[in-house]
Design a protein around this motif. Structure first.
Motif, PDB file in Angstrom:
ATOM      1  N   CYS A  67      -7.664  -0.880   2.038  1.00  0.00           N
ATOM      2  CA  CYS A  67      -7.535   0.217   3.003  1.00  0.00           C
ATOM      3  C   CYS A  67      -8.885   0.814   3.358  1.00  0.00           C
TER       4      CYS A  67
ATOM      5  N   THR B 284     -10.254  -2.094  -2.652  1.00  0.00           N
ATOM      6  CA  THR B 284      -9.100  -1.515  -1.966  1.00  0.00           C
ATOM      7  C   THR B 284      -9.239  -1.849  -0.490  1.00  0.00           C
TER       8      THR B 284
ATOM      9  N   CYS C  32      -4.234   5.160  -4.459  1.00  0.00           N
ATOM     10  CA  CYS C  32      -3.072   4.551  -5.117  1.00  0.00           C
ATOM     11  C   CYS C  32      -3.417   3.203  -5.743  1.00  0.00           C
ATOM     12  N   ARG C  33      -4.480   2.598  -5.258  1.00  0.00           N
ATOM     13  CA  ARG C  33      -5.013   1.319  -5.767  1.00  0.00           C
ATOM     14  C   ARG C  33      -4.039   0.139  -5.594  1.00  0.00           C
ATOM     15  N   GLN C  34      -3.049   0.275  -4.719  1.00  0.00           N
ATOM     16  CA  GLN C  34      -2.064  -0.791  -4.585  1.00  0.00           C
ATOM     17  C   GLN C  34      -2.556  -1.918  -3.679  1.00  0.00           C
TER      18      GLN C  34
ATOM     19  N   HIS D 142       0.847  -1.197   0.000  1.00  0.00           N
ATOM     20  CA  HIS D 142       0.000   0.000   0.000  1.00  0.00           C
ATOM     21  C   HIS D 142       0.874   1.236   0.000  1.00  0.00           C
ATOM     22  N   PHE D 143       0.313   2.358  -0.458  1.00  0.00           N
ATOM     23  CA  PHE D 143       1.049   3.628  -0.486  1.00  0.00           C
ATOM     24  C   PHE D 143       0.271   4.776   0.139  1.00  0.00           C
TER      25      PHE D 143
HETATM   26  S1  FES Z   1      -3.540   2.051   0.160  1.00  0.00           S
HETATM   27 FE1  FES Z   1      -3.819   3.287  -1.585  1.00  0.00          FE
HETATM   28  S2  FES Z   1      -5.690   2.516  -2.343  1.00  0.00           S
HETATM   29 FE2  FES Z   1      -5.479   1.421  -0.523  1.00  0.00          FE
END
Ligand code: FES
Ligand code: SF4
Ligand code: FES
Lengths: 572, 227
Positions: free
Chosen positions: A83, A81, A44-46, A31-32
């Motif tokens: 997060c 996502t 960030c979609r990570q 994650h970012f």
């Molecule tokens: S941490 Fe960036 S989209 Fe979930």
């Protein structure tokens, strides 16, 4: 309520978010943009995962089962996502550990993110501690399919006095702008432009002079934002880092000291939700040079270089001859342990209990992490029963001939404005000092270089009554057993991978100084009042045992996050 | 095709903390009573002032014809939203003019749909014709060319928009010539509705009933560079 992550069942509290829930349990999801102290934009979609909920029969509400009796899961049609995904009962989650599809999506996302990233890691300060670098290695693709020229953006933009931006490295996670909007509330940064040419910036004519500006360098997940003072100073893998406490003011900010070849090169905040959360003010970082520069090398007798044994002998002789006509000054910069030993020494020579110089200036702080008190251990002194010094009274005593000797522990009464040079005429002065710039030094008959907070072991008590432990971040010339043992834990050494044979190794970076808990017992011994402690931890154990204001504050209990002490009311 | 290297992207438009050139004086930076009423209405339409940023920026652009930093700051102060935030919004949209533009701003779409149908052919034709590059304004101050992203009319690609106003659809070089001639005479193109194939059956040919000029959908061309 239960959630099943990669086939394993966990209990959760309503409101828990999946990514934080996983991170708390050691399940790493790349994650970012997510940061626990900031809002969750999911940009960030990570952190993509596959998630779903068990199918239920609409009429009965019962779980729908397949022919093998296993509950059928309705997966969300798109990856989620993690997060921003709130857990709900029965949720089934597949992370990259469990699902090749998820792993492939995360790899693709990194490939997209790296399209315009310059990949200049070899010259980037963030390399070695870069979430983008680390996660690209762990979860990214083997290479890139993108073979066009990268988009160019401004580099070396001095956003403000302390922060430099390299916009090409930015991945637009918005952590920095959310920090200025939600945490420091200076509102000085905003993402400007759009698409592949956007980056964080101030408004025209404005400067990023937020007193907390460098926190954005800590939370930036790439090397886009760097601390001006630390740029190109050292690679992170050449340094050691030691978890300790800042001596910048009464807040007791938890920090990591980053050291190379016994120079403190960088100070960054260390997470402690009871004290400074994730943050620290710029001013508390910019003091790093005071641990390296203007440091004395070895004791002096009336300005002439001496050795430690001779200096101890001289101090003992002076104290013996004074017959109790000694004033001891403790210090809100020295540790609880050292102040405690000073009190014992004062008692042993029949002098009054030490007092300390209070530096508190009401209203000078910012009601956040900059305290009204520039000294780190005022509460420690108070709790030991020391009183703040009354300068008028002291001057009168000195002038009246009641005093022969002034014994100063890690203080500078002249610079503090408490005494003037004239007051010290005819007085023998014994001084434990940090710096050659100490204004009282010129008047010292015996000067004993003292280990600073980054070189010693000990305890500070912050203004809210939290006892916190100092660890040695750099070596001094004479590493005794206690320091060596602690250094093993705190990783302080010449350099984590260096040796004295390295080209850049400089012996002068090791200061010839001593911690108070080494010096004070040596002097006491010569006065026939031995203090035998195996270590600073033993001193603190005794304090915690004997003094209810320190109850529970053993080194072991303080560990990394400190111990909240019993309230003793406002210091007087 | 690679984009020519744009050196100016390497420098920010300003250095943080350094004073920026002003174009309007404090005397000019005031709202009329009418405008103030309008702004009050905008503010009342949203739960927080952030919501009104775009409308007030638009109002300011119509008033001052463009949005230099002092106008952006004026807007920010008016609705009590941080200056940096308003500046971020202003720079996000090509429709907000951060530089002084020509009388007619030609927003040529080169986003994916138009690109494959010849958006770049049109852009380059226009650049050659007017003797300027995208982002520049002709010496007579009449025309500015901008390269923009999708304007939502991909069905009639390639297309352009004139000064945040009417669209010109199904562009050809001849159509560009005619447009420039008209604009030189001060004639803005009329609003034109283009039908979509599915409209023919579902909507009786036209989804808009408020316009005279209705053009039937035609299959877009293919970019020259793709032949
Ligand atoms: S941490 Fe960036 S989209 Fe979930
Ligand atoms: S500069 Fe760093 S923190 Fe700020 S948006 Fe870019 S990557 Fe995120
Ligand atoms: S791509 Fe040009 S209008 Fe959509």
């Amino acid at each position: 309520m239960n959630v099943i992550i990669d086939g394993q069942s966990f209990e959760f509290e309503p409101g828990d978010l999946l990514l934080q829930f996983c991170l708390d349990r050691g399940i790493e999801i790349p994650h970012f943009c997510y940061h626990p102290a900031l809002s969750v934009p999911a940009n960030c979609r990570q952190c993509l995962v596959q998630a779903g909920l068990p199918a239920r029969d609409r009429a009965t509400g019962d779980l729908v089962r397949d022919e093998n009796g296993k509950p059928v899961v309705n997966y969300f049609p798109k990856p989620q996502t993690s997060c921003s995904l709130e857990l709900s009962d029965g949720m089934v989650v597949h992370t990259q550990y469990d699902s090749e599809e998820v792993a492939a999506m995360q790899a693709d996302n990194l490939e997209l993110m790296l399209i315009n990233h310059p990949l200049d890691c070899p010259i980037c300060d963030q390399a070695g501690e870069c979430p983008l670098q680390i996660q690209a290695y762990k979860y990214g693709p083997e290479g890139s399919r993108f073979e066009f020229e990268k988009v160019h953006k401004p580099k070396r933009v001095q956003l403000g006095p302390n922060v430099v931006l390299d916009a090409e490295r930015c991945i637009n996670c918005t952590r920095c702008t959310r920090f200025t909007t939600e945490v420091s509330k200076s509102h000085q940064l905003s993402i400007i432009g759009r698409g592949d040419t956007n980056y964080p910036m101030t408004a025209p004519g404005q400067v990023f002079d937020d007193p907390y500006s460098m926190n954005v360098c800590d939370i930036c997940p790439v090397g886009a934002l760097t601390e001006d003072y630390f740029r190109f100073k050292a690679r992170v893998w050449e340094m050691s880092s030691t978890p300790s406490v800042s001596d910048f003011g009464g807040k007791g900010i938890n920090v990591d000291y980053w050291v190379r070849d016994n120079h403190i090169l960088r100070i960054i905040p260390r997470e402690n939700l009871s004290v400074n959360e994730y943050w620290m003010p710029d001013a508390a970082r910019l003091v790093y040079e005071r641990y390296n520069e203007n440091r004395p090398q070895g004791p002096t007798l009336a300005g002439n270089a001496s050795d430690w044994e001779a200096a101890y002998d001289e101090v003992a002789n002076i104290l013996k001859a004074a017959n109790g006509k000694v004033v001891f000054l403790g210090s809100a910069y020295a540790t609880v342990e050292d102040n405690y030993l000073l009190m014992k020494l004062a008692e042993a020579v029949g002098a009054d209990a030490p007092q300390y110089i209070s530096r508190i200036q009401v209203g000078s702080g910012d009601n956040w992490l900059i305290s009204d008190d520039p000294a780190p251990n005022t509460q420690g002194c108070e709790r030991l029963g020391m009183n703040p010094l009354d300068p008028v009274l002291l001057k009168a005593k000195l002038a009246g001939g009641e005093i022969d000797v002034l014994y100063v522990l890690e203080e500078d009464p002249i610079a503090a404005g408490v005494l003037s040079a004239d007051d010290l005429l005819g007085i023998k002065v014994i001084l434990h000092h940090y710096h050659t710039t100490n204004e009282t030094l010129a008047h010292a008959d015996v000067a004993l270089p003292a280990a600073m907070c980054v070189e010693t072991i000990g305890t500070y008590v912050n203004e809210t009554g939290r006892a916190q432990r100092l660890r040695p971040a750099k070596m001094i010339r004479s590493m005794n057993r206690s320091l060596m043992m602690e250094a093993g834990v705190g990783q302080s050494r010449t350099d984590r991978h260096g040796t004295p044979f390295d080209r850049w190794y400089n012996e002068d970076h090791q200061i010839d100084c001593q911690p108070g808990w080494e010096v004070l017992p040596a002097i006491a011994e010569r006065l026939g009042a031995p203090m035998s402690y195996k270590s600073p931890a033993a001193i603190m154990a005794e304090v915690a045992e004997a003094n209810p204001a320190f109850s529970g504050a053993t080194h072991k209990a303080m560990d990394l996050l400190g111990v909240a002490l019993q309230d003793i009311g406002e210091p007087v | 095709m690679t984009q020519p290297f744009n050196g100016s992207l390497l420098r920010p438009d300003f250095v943080p903390g350094e004073p920026v050139e002003r174009h309007f004086s404090d005397v000019e930076l005031v709202w009329t009573d009418d405008e103030q009423k309008q702004i009050a209405t905008f503010r009342s339409q949203y739960p927080t002032n952030d919501g009104a940023v775009m409308k007030v920026l638009w109002l300011a652009q119509n008033k001052f014809s463009w949005l230099p930093p002092e106008v952006v700051q004026f807007v920010a102060d008016t609705i009590e939203v941080p200056y940096a935030k308003v500046y971020g919004v202003a720079t996000f949209y090509t429709q907000y003019y951060k530089e002084k533009k020509g009388t007619y701003v030609l927003d040529v779409c080169t986003c994916f749909g138009c690109q494959v149908c010849g958006g770049y052919d049109i852009l380059h034709y226009l650049e050659d014709k007017l003797g300027i590059s995208k982002g520049e304004t002709t010496a007579d101050g009449l025309f500015t060319i901008q390269e923009v992203e999708c304007l939502g009319a991909c069905g009639s690609a390639p297309m352009l928009q004139v000064t945040n106003g009417p669209y010109v659809h199904n562009l050809t070089k001849e159509k560009v010539d005619a447009l420039i001639d008209d604009l030189k005479e001060g004639k803005m193109p009329a609003f034109e509705s283009v039908t979509l194939p599915q409209d023919e059956t579902d909507l009786g040919g036209n989804r808009r009933s408020d316009t005279e000029l209705v053009t039937e959908y035609q299959t877009p061309p293919v970019s020259e560079t793709l032949h």
